[in-house]
Design a protein around this motif. Structure first.
Motif, mmCIF file in Angstrom:
data_model
loop_
_atom_site.group_PDB
_atom_site.id
_atom_site.type_symbol
_atom_site.label_atom_id
_atom_site.label_comp_id
_atom_site.label_asym_id
_atom_site.label_seq_id
_atom_site.Cartn_x
_atom_site.Cartn_y
_atom_site.Cartn_z
ATOM 1 N N LEU A 123 36.187 16.983 38.407
ATOM 2 C CA LEU A 123 35.897 18.367 38.768
ATOM 3 C C LEU A 123 34.465 18.511 39.277
ATOM 4 C CD1 LEU A 123 37.110 21.217 38.799
ATOM 5 C CD2 LEU A 123 36.211 21.533 36.481
ATOM 6 N N THR A 131 41.128 23.630 42.470
ATOM 7 C CA THR A 131 40.292 23.359 41.298
ATOM 8 C C THR A 131 41.126 23.271 40.038
ATOM 9 O OG1 THR A 131 38.439 24.527 42.337
ATOM 10 C CG2 THR A 131 38.316 24.192 39.965
ATOM 11 N N ALA A 133 41.380 20.014 37.582
ATOM 12 C CA ALA A 133 40.877 20.111 36.208
ATOM 13 C C ALA A 133 41.643 19.185 35.269
ATOM 14 C CB ALA A 133 40.956 21.551 35.717
ATOM 15 N N ASP A 174 36.413 16.451 33.558
ATOM 16 C CA ASP A 174 35.177 17.074 34.027
ATOM 17 C C ASP A 174 34.493 16.273 35.134
ATOM 18 O OD1 ASP A 174 35.562 19.063 32.206
ATOM 19 O OD2 ASP A 174 34.019 18.401 30.792
#
Length: 473
Positions: free
Chosen positions: A298, A287, A291, A295
């Motif tokens: 993600l 993650t 990132a 966004d």
């Protein structure tokens, strides 16, 4: 504190009763029944309950999506820690408790099994308090480390404050469920998970989005709905065990703490905890790497990760069903049967999870369109699912063998397989960053790591020795 209920001594004027028949002579389908039908009979209540859990995943992600892309990204940040709580309490430490109880029952020692249940509850409460303290103290820096900023970070912290403020609740629910599973009772804990799922959907939606006079609490409301649902399930299972309706009986009086009881649970449960810990650390690292792509990527990965959780929960259902079967077989000295159970469960999990994974890889819109119509998020989710979904079968295989190994008290091999996956992702990710790889390259890395995990877990079970010395392997 609790005290273990023991059989009463007959009055002096009555002739002593004959001792109960041993486990070897008492009909017990977990010890003597055909493996596949018995496994499926134990697994189907779990499948139904986890299907409800799937509905929670869909519903929760759907109404979080209505709160906006920032809320979806916030949930992707929080998701690893929620999964760590649930898998460590239910699958790791809970699995250790269920396996220890099953081995005691396989050896026809119900008094020991009841004592183990009391010690398991104390362990669950202790770990729940520890999770609460750690997340409330270090939640912000951990989420920032994952790349949380601005509104995304604020919403993630809202969820953490409520869910982990009641961190004992999921630990209690999953520990009580594990106690019942260890006795071979899959129906009640599965029914309570089903009930909790329905409550979670209703309460989480109402409190998260608002309804009528109820204001919109956002992420705090979603977390509060979860805790209320879990508390209800825990209360019913606690009543069932304490009231004497389970195969083992506990009384709220005063438990005599015994080191050997803690050791019997922790020698499997503590080692098992490293598996979800490493799994979540793998997700955290991944993650953090994603990132950097924004966004939308993600959030797209978060949608795909939820599908992974949903599908591997099917393997969870089968693997958990194998724990009392393997544990009782080991307790009764039937090591060859225990191994056949493990491989049967692994084959079922690999096949079922694999079929669903391939279907979603071919038709990703069946899943993605449930949660978002943002074209950027949709594109990212499609790319991830096409790369990773076919490999979910290997996670299903590894997870099932991990649970079967708990029943045999030989869980180190599957845990080390998870270590290998973690190193594969960390080192491979570092190389991709240095090489300037794009998001698609990271998705392929995730897919390859799943195959590594499944193959190594299978090898570890094939090469490890089960049972005591002198018993046939």
């Amino acid at each position: 504190m609790t005290d273990v209920a023991v059989a009463a001594t007959p009055p002096p004027d009555q002739p002593p009763q004959a001792p109960p028949p041993s486990a070897a002579t008492t009909p017990n389908p977990l010890l003597n029944g055909p493996i596949l039908p018995t496994l499926l009979r134990l697994a189907w209540p779990n499948v139904i309950a986890l299907t409800a859990g799937t509905c929670v995943v869909i519903a929760e992600t759907a109404y979080i999506g209505r709160l906006g892309t920032e809320a979806l990204a916030a949930m992707a940040l929080v998701f690893p820690f929620v999964i760590l709580t649930m898998t460590m309490s239910g699958g790791a430490m809970g699995g250790g408790a269920a396996a220890a109880i099953a081995r005691a029952l396989g050896a026809d020692d119900t008094e020991r099994a009841a004592a183990l249940a009391g010690h398991a509850l104390l362990i669950g409460i202790g770990f729940g308090l520890l999770f609460t303290a750690l997340m409330l103290l270090f939640g912000r820096p951990l989420l920032q480390l994952l790349g949380g900023r601005g509104e995304v970070l604020r919403q993630a912290l809202d969820y953490v404050a409520v869910f982990f403020g009641g961190g004992v609740v999921p630990w209690l629910m999953n520990t009580l469920s594990a106690v019942l599973r260890g006795t071979g009772n899959m129906k009640l804990p599965s029914f309570m998970v089903l009930t909790a799922a329905v409550l979670q959907i209703v309460l989480g939606g109402i409190l998260g989005l608002g309804l009528g006079p109820v204001p919109q609490f956002g992420m705090k409301g979603v977390a509060a709905g979860t805790l209320i649902a879990f508390s209800s399930a825990a209360a019913v299972m606690a009543w069932y065990i304490v009231s004497g309706r389970a195969r083992i009986t506990l009384r709220l009086a005063g438990l005599r703490l015994q080191r050997r009881m803690f050791v019997d649970i922790l020698k499997v449960g503590a080692v098992s905890c490293f598996s979800p810990l490493q799994s979540v650390l793998t997700i955290v690292i991944f993650t953090h790497m994603l990132a950097a792509f924004g966004d939308a990527v993600l959030a797209g990965y978060g949608i795909g990760a939820r599908l992974e959780f949903m599908l591997t929960s099917l393997a969870f259902a089968v693997g958990v069903a194998s724990v009392p079967m393997v544990g009782m077989a080991i307790g009764a000295g039937r090591v060859q049967r225990a191994r056949r159970i493990a491989w049967t469960a692994g084959a079922v999990s690999f096949t079922v999870v694999g079929l669903f994974g391939v279907a979603i890889a071919v038709f990703p819109d069946l899943w993605v369109d449930l949660f978002t119509d943002d074209p950027r998020v949709t594109t990212a989710a499609h790319h991830y699912l096409r790369a990773a979904a076919p490999m979910y079968a290997f996670i299903g295989l590894a997870l099932s063998l991990y649970f079967s190994s708990q029943g045999a008290a030989k869980v180190l091999g599957p845990v080390l397989a998870q270590t290998a996956r973690l190193l594969f992702v960390a080192l491979g990710g570092a190389w991709l960053i240095a090489a300037g790889g794009g998001a698609q390259a990271f998705f392929l890395l995730a897919a390859a790591s799943m195959a590594v995990l499944g193959v190594l877990a299978a090898l570890s079970v094939a090469l490890s020795r089960w049972g005591a010395r002198g018993q046939p392997v």
